[in-house]
Design a protein around this motif. Structure first.
Motif, PDB file in Angstrom:
ATOM      1  N   LEU A   1     -11.239   5.669  -3.116  1.00  0.00           N
ATOM      2  CA  LEU A   1     -10.463   4.840  -2.185  1.00  0.00           C
ATOM      3  C   LEU A   1     -10.907   5.036  -0.731  1.00  0.00           C
ATOM      4  N   SER A   2     -12.162   5.377  -0.545  1.00  0.00           N
ATOM      5  CA  SER A   2     -12.639   5.664   0.814  1.00  0.00           C
ATOM      6  C   SER A   2     -12.552   4.444   1.731  1.00  0.00           C
ATOM      7  N   LYS A   3     -12.799   3.243   1.177  1.00  0.00           N
ATOM      8  CA  LYS A   3     -12.739   2.023   1.985  1.00  0.00           C
ATOM      9  C   LYS A   3     -11.299   1.564   2.240  1.00  0.00           C
ATOM     10  N   GLU A   4     -10.381   2.013   1.404  1.00  0.00           N
ATOM     11  CA  GLU A   4      -8.979   1.587   1.515  1.00  0.00           C
ATOM     12  C   GLU A   4      -8.113   2.589   2.271  1.00  0.00           C
ATOM     13  N   ALA A   5      -8.721   3.682   2.753  1.00  0.00           N
ATOM     14  CA  ALA A   5      -7.926   4.759   3.364  1.00  0.00           C
ATOM     15  C   ALA A   5      -8.236   4.914   4.848  1.00  0.00           C
ATOM     16  N   THR A   6      -7.173   5.187   5.615  1.00  0.00           N
ATOM     17  CA  THR A   6      -7.297   5.528   7.032  1.00  0.00           C
ATOM     18  C   THR A   6      -6.685   6.905   7.224  1.00  0.00           C
ATOM     19  N   ILE A   7      -7.496   7.864   7.657  1.00  0.00           N
ATOM     20  CA  ILE A   7      -7.050   9.253   7.798  1.00  0.00           C
ATOM     21  C   ILE A   7      -6.789   9.541   9.270  1.00  0.00           C
ATOM     22  N   ALA A   8      -5.579  10.003   9.575  1.00  0.00           N
ATOM     23  CA  ALA A   8      -5.200  10.302  10.962  1.00  0.00           C
ATOM     24  C   ALA A   8      -4.672  11.732  11.043  1.00  0.00           C
ATOM     25  N   PRO A   9      -5.523  12.700  11.426  1.00  0.00           N
ATOM     26  CA  PRO A   9      -5.068  14.085  11.552  1.00  0.00           C
ATOM     27  C   PRO A   9      -4.220  14.284  12.804  1.00  0.00           C
ATOM     28  N   GLY A  10      -3.312  15.264  12.752  1.00  0.00           N
ATOM     29  CA  GLY A  10      -2.464  15.587  13.894  1.00  0.00           C
ATOM     30  C   GLY A  10      -2.269  17.081  13.982  1.00  0.00           C
ATOM     31  N   ASP A  11      -1.291  17.495  14.774  1.00  0.00           N
ATOM     32  CA  ASP A  11      -0.999  18.917  14.940  1.00  0.00           C
ATOM     33  C   ASP A  11      -0.184  19.406  13.742  1.00  0.00           C
ATOM     34  N   LYS A  12      -0.864  20.094  12.831  1.00  0.00           N
ATOM     35  CA  LYS A  12      -0.268  20.587  11.583  1.00  0.00           C
ATOM     36  C   LYS A  12       0.384  19.458  10.779  1.00  0.00           C
ATOM     37  N   ARG A  13      -0.185  18.291  10.939  1.00  0.00           N
ATOM     38  CA  ARG A  13       0.255  17.118  10.184  1.00  0.00           C
ATOM     39  C   ARG A  13      -0.970  16.266   9.879  1.00  0.00           C
ATOM     40  N   MET A  14      -0.832  15.416   8.899  1.00  0.00           N
ATOM     41  CA  MET A  14      -1.885  14.448   8.619  1.00  0.00           C
ATOM     42  C   MET A  14      -1.259  13.224   7.967  1.00  0.00           C
ATOM     43  N   ASN A  15      -1.722  12.068   8.385  1.00  0.00           N
ATOM     44  CA  ASN A  15      -1.248  10.821   7.798  1.00  0.00           C
ATOM     45  C   ASN A  15      -2.424  10.087   7.170  1.00  0.00           C
ATOM     46  N   ILE A  16      -2.252   9.716   5.920  1.00  0.00           N
ATOM     47  CA  ILE A  16      -3.290   8.949   5.216  1.00  0.00           C
ATOM     48  C   ILE A  16      -2.661   7.648   4.736  1.00  0.00           C
ATOM     49  N   ARG A  17      -3.198   6.553   5.218  1.00  0.00           N
ATOM     50  CA  ARG A  17      -2.661   5.239   4.869  1.00  0.00           C
ATOM     51  C   ARG A  17      -3.631   4.522   3.949  1.00  0.00           C
ATOM     52  N   PHE A  18      -3.135   4.104   2.786  1.00  0.00           N
ATOM     53  CA  PHE A  18      -3.942   3.383   1.799  1.00  0.00           C
ATOM     54  C   PHE A  18      -3.497   1.923   1.746  1.00  0.00           C
ATOM     55  N   THR A  19      -4.457   1.021   1.710  1.00  0.00           N
ATOM     56  CA  THR A  19      -4.122  -0.399   1.609  1.00  0.00           C
ATOM     57  C   THR A  19      -3.839  -0.803   0.163  1.00  0.00           C
TER      58      THR A  19
ATOM     59  N   GLY B   1       0.822  -1.197   0.000  1.00  0.00           N
ATOM     60  CA  GLY B   1       0.000   0.000   0.000  1.00  0.00           C
ATOM     61  C   GLY B   1       0.857   1.247   0.000  1.00  0.00           C
ATOM     62  N   SER B   2       0.208   2.385   0.187  1.00  0.00           N
ATOM     63  CA  SER B   2       0.906   3.672   0.207  1.00  0.00           C
ATOM     64  C   SER B   2       0.604   4.402   1.512  1.00  0.00           C
ATOM     65  N   ASN B   3       1.618   5.023   2.056  1.00  0.00           N
ATOM     66  CA  ASN B   3       1.478   5.807   3.271  1.00  0.00           C
ATOM     67  C   ASN B   3       1.880   7.244   2.942  1.00  0.00           C
ATOM     68  N   VAL B   4       0.937   8.165   3.128  1.00  0.00           N
ATOM     69  CA  VAL B   4       1.176   9.568   2.783  1.00  0.00           C
ATOM     70  C   VAL B   4       1.239  10.391   4.063  1.00  0.00           C
ATOM     71  N   ASP B   5       2.403  10.981   4.311  1.00  0.00           N
ATOM     72  CA  ASP B   5       2.587  11.842   5.470  1.00  0.00           C
ATOM     73  C   ASP B   5       2.585  13.288   4.963  1.00  0.00           C
ATOM     74  N   ILE B   6       1.668  14.104   5.479  1.00  0.00           N
ATOM     75  CA  ILE B   6       1.473  15.466   4.978  1.00  0.00           C
ATOM     76  C   ILE B   6       1.823  16.475   6.073  1.00  0.00           C
ATOM     77  N   LYS B   7       2.709  17.401   5.745  1.00  0.00           N
ATOM     78  CA  LYS B   7       3.069  18.488   6.651  1.00  0.00           C
ATOM     79  C   LYS B   7       2.266  19.720   6.255  1.00  0.00           C
ATOM     80  N   LEU B   8       1.548  20.314   7.213  1.00  0.00           N
ATOM     81  CA  LEU B   8       0.615  21.405   6.934  1.00  0.00           C
ATOM     82  C   LEU B   8       1.019  22.682   7.656  1.00  0.00           C
ATOM     83  N   SER B   9       0.479  23.795   7.186  1.00  0.00           N
ATOM     84  CA  SER B   9       0.694  25.077   7.871  1.00  0.00           C
ATOM     85  C   SER B   9      -0.443  25.383   8.830  1.00  0.00           C
ATOM     86  N   LYS B  10      -1.514  24.593   8.750  1.00  0.00           N
ATOM     87  CA  LYS B  10      -2.650  24.736   9.660  1.00  0.00           C
ATOM     88  C   LYS B  10      -3.254  23.353   9.886  1.00  0.00           C
ATOM     89  N   ASN B  11      -4.104  23.249  10.871  1.00  0.00           N
ATOM     90  CA  ASN B  11      -4.723  21.960  11.171  1.00  0.00           C
ATOM     91  C   ASN B  11      -5.916  21.706  10.238  1.00  0.00           C
TER      92      ASN B  11
END
Length: 301
Positions: A70-88, A45-55
Motif C-alpha cells: 500500500l505504498s502508493k495509497e499511504a501518507t506517513i506523517a511522523p510527529g513527536d512520539k506520534r505518527m499518523n498514517i493515512r490510507f486511501t 479509507g483508513s486513518n491510523v493514529d499511533i502513540k509511541l514511546s519514542k520518535n
C-alpha cells in the motif's frame, strides 16, 4: 476603554468590499485548482493514529507499508512520539494486523487508533455536512426576516456565506485537513457571526425608529452612528472569544487543532463582516428602497 472618534464606515466599505471580492475570487481559484484536503471522515479509507514511546522516522516505517503493498495509497506523517498514517483504501484485517505487528517491532508499547470510513459513508457525511450548513442559513433567513426585515436577512446571509467561505478558502490554500470537527467549527462560526451581526442590526433598527431619515445621507449617517455605538462591544466580544480559541489552538491536542484554527480564522472574519460587510450591504438595499420610493411617487399636477 472609550474612543471619541467616530469612523466613516460607509466610506471604508468601498475598500472593504474590494478586499472581500478579491479574497473571494482568490479563494474560488484556489479551490478550483487544489480542492479541499478531505480527512478520513469525508474520504473513504483508513486513518491510523499511533502513540509511541519514542520518535520514529518515515524511513523506518516506510518498509512496513511497502510490504503491505500500500505504498502508493499511504501518507506517513511522523510527529513527536506520534505518527499518523493515512490510507486511501480501507485496511483489511490482514493488513491491519501486518501494520500493527511491524510497528510494534520498532516500539513494543505502541498503541493504535484506527478510523475507517467506507465510500458510501464518506458520501453521506459530505451530503449531511452541506445540508447542515444550508438548513442553518435558511433558519437564519427566516428568523431575521421575522425579527427585522428581508433587507437585514439578505445582508446577514451574504456576510455569513462570506465568513464560511473565507475559512474554507484558507483551509484549501494551506492544504489543511477538513474533517467533521471543521464542519462543527464552521457552524459555530455561523452562530457567532449572526449573533454579532444581529446586535449591530438591532441598534440600526432602534435608531431608525427614533430618527427621521429622508435622504441617503441621513441613512449613511445613521449606519455610521449605529456601528460606532456598537464598535467597542464587537471588538471586546471578538477579542475574548479569539483569545480562547487561539490558546486552544496553541495548547490543545491534535484532535481539536483544526477545529481551533478554523475558529480563529472564522472569528476574525466574523467580526470583520458584521461591521464592514453586513451593515454596508443593508445600507445599499435601503438606499434602493428610497430611490424606488421617489420614482414611484406621483408628481403634483
Amino acid at each position: 476603554m472609550h474612543f471619541n472618534k467616530e469612523y466613516d464606515f460607509v466610506k471604508l466599505s468601498k475598500y472593504t468590499f474590494i478586499f472581500s471580492i478579491a479574497l473571494t475570487i482568490a479563494g474560488i481559484i484556489m479551490l478550483s485548482i487544489f480542492g479541499l484536503n478531505y480527512g478520513v471522515d469525508f474520504q473513504a479509507g483508513s486513518n491510523v493514529d499511533i502513540k509511541l514511546s519514542k520518535n520514529l522516522t518515515k524511513a523506518e516505517v516506510q518498509p512496513i507499508v511497502d510490504q503491505m503493498g500500500l505504498s502508493k495509497e499511504a501518507t506517513i506523517a511522523p510527529g513527536d512520539k506520534r505518527m499518523n498514517i493515512r490510507f486511501t483504501k480501507v485496511l483489511t484485517p490482514e493488513t491491519d494486523d501486518q501494520l500493527k505487528t511491524g510497528i510494534q517491532k520498532l516500539d513494543k508499547t505502541a498503541s493504535f487508533e484506527v478510523n475507517t470510513v467506507d465510500t458510501e459513508m464518506a458520501k453521506e457525511l459530505g451530503r449531511n455536512a452541506i445540508y447542515a450548513v444550508l438548513i442553518s442559513c435558511i433558519g437564519i433567513i427566516i428568523y431575521v426576516s421575522i425579527r427585522f426585515e428581508w433587507r437585514f436577512a439578505v445582508a446577514a446571509i451574504i456576510a455569513l456565506l462570506h465568513d464560511a467561505f473565507m475559512v474554507v478558502a484558507v483551509f484549501s490554500i494551506f492544504r489543511l485537513e477538513v474533517s467533521l470537527t471543521f464542519i462543527i467549527a464552521v457552524l459555530t462560526i455561523i452562530g457567532y457571526s449572526i449573533n454579532d451581526t444581529i446586535v449591530v442590526f438591532d441598534r440600526i433598527r432602534e435608531n431608525l425608529r427614533f430618527g427621521k431619515q429622508k435622504t441617503k445621507v441621513d441613512l449613511a449617517a445613521l449606519m455610521n452612528k449605529s456601528v460606532n455605538q456598537m464598535l467597542m462591544r464587537s471588538i471586546y466580544t471578538a477579542l475574548t472569544v479569539f483569545i480562547a480559541a487561539f490558546f486552544m489552538f496553541i495548547l490543545g491536542g491534535e484532535s481539536i487543532k483544526m477545529f481551533s484554527l478554523a475558529m480563529v480564522v472564522g472569528l476574525l472574519f466574523g467580526a470583520y463582516s458584521s461591521i464592514f460587510i453586513a451593515s454596508p450591504l443593508w445600507l445599499i438595499f435601503k438606499n434602493k428602497q428610497k430611490t424606488n420610493s421617489k420614482v414611484a411617487k406621483p408628481s403634483k399636477a
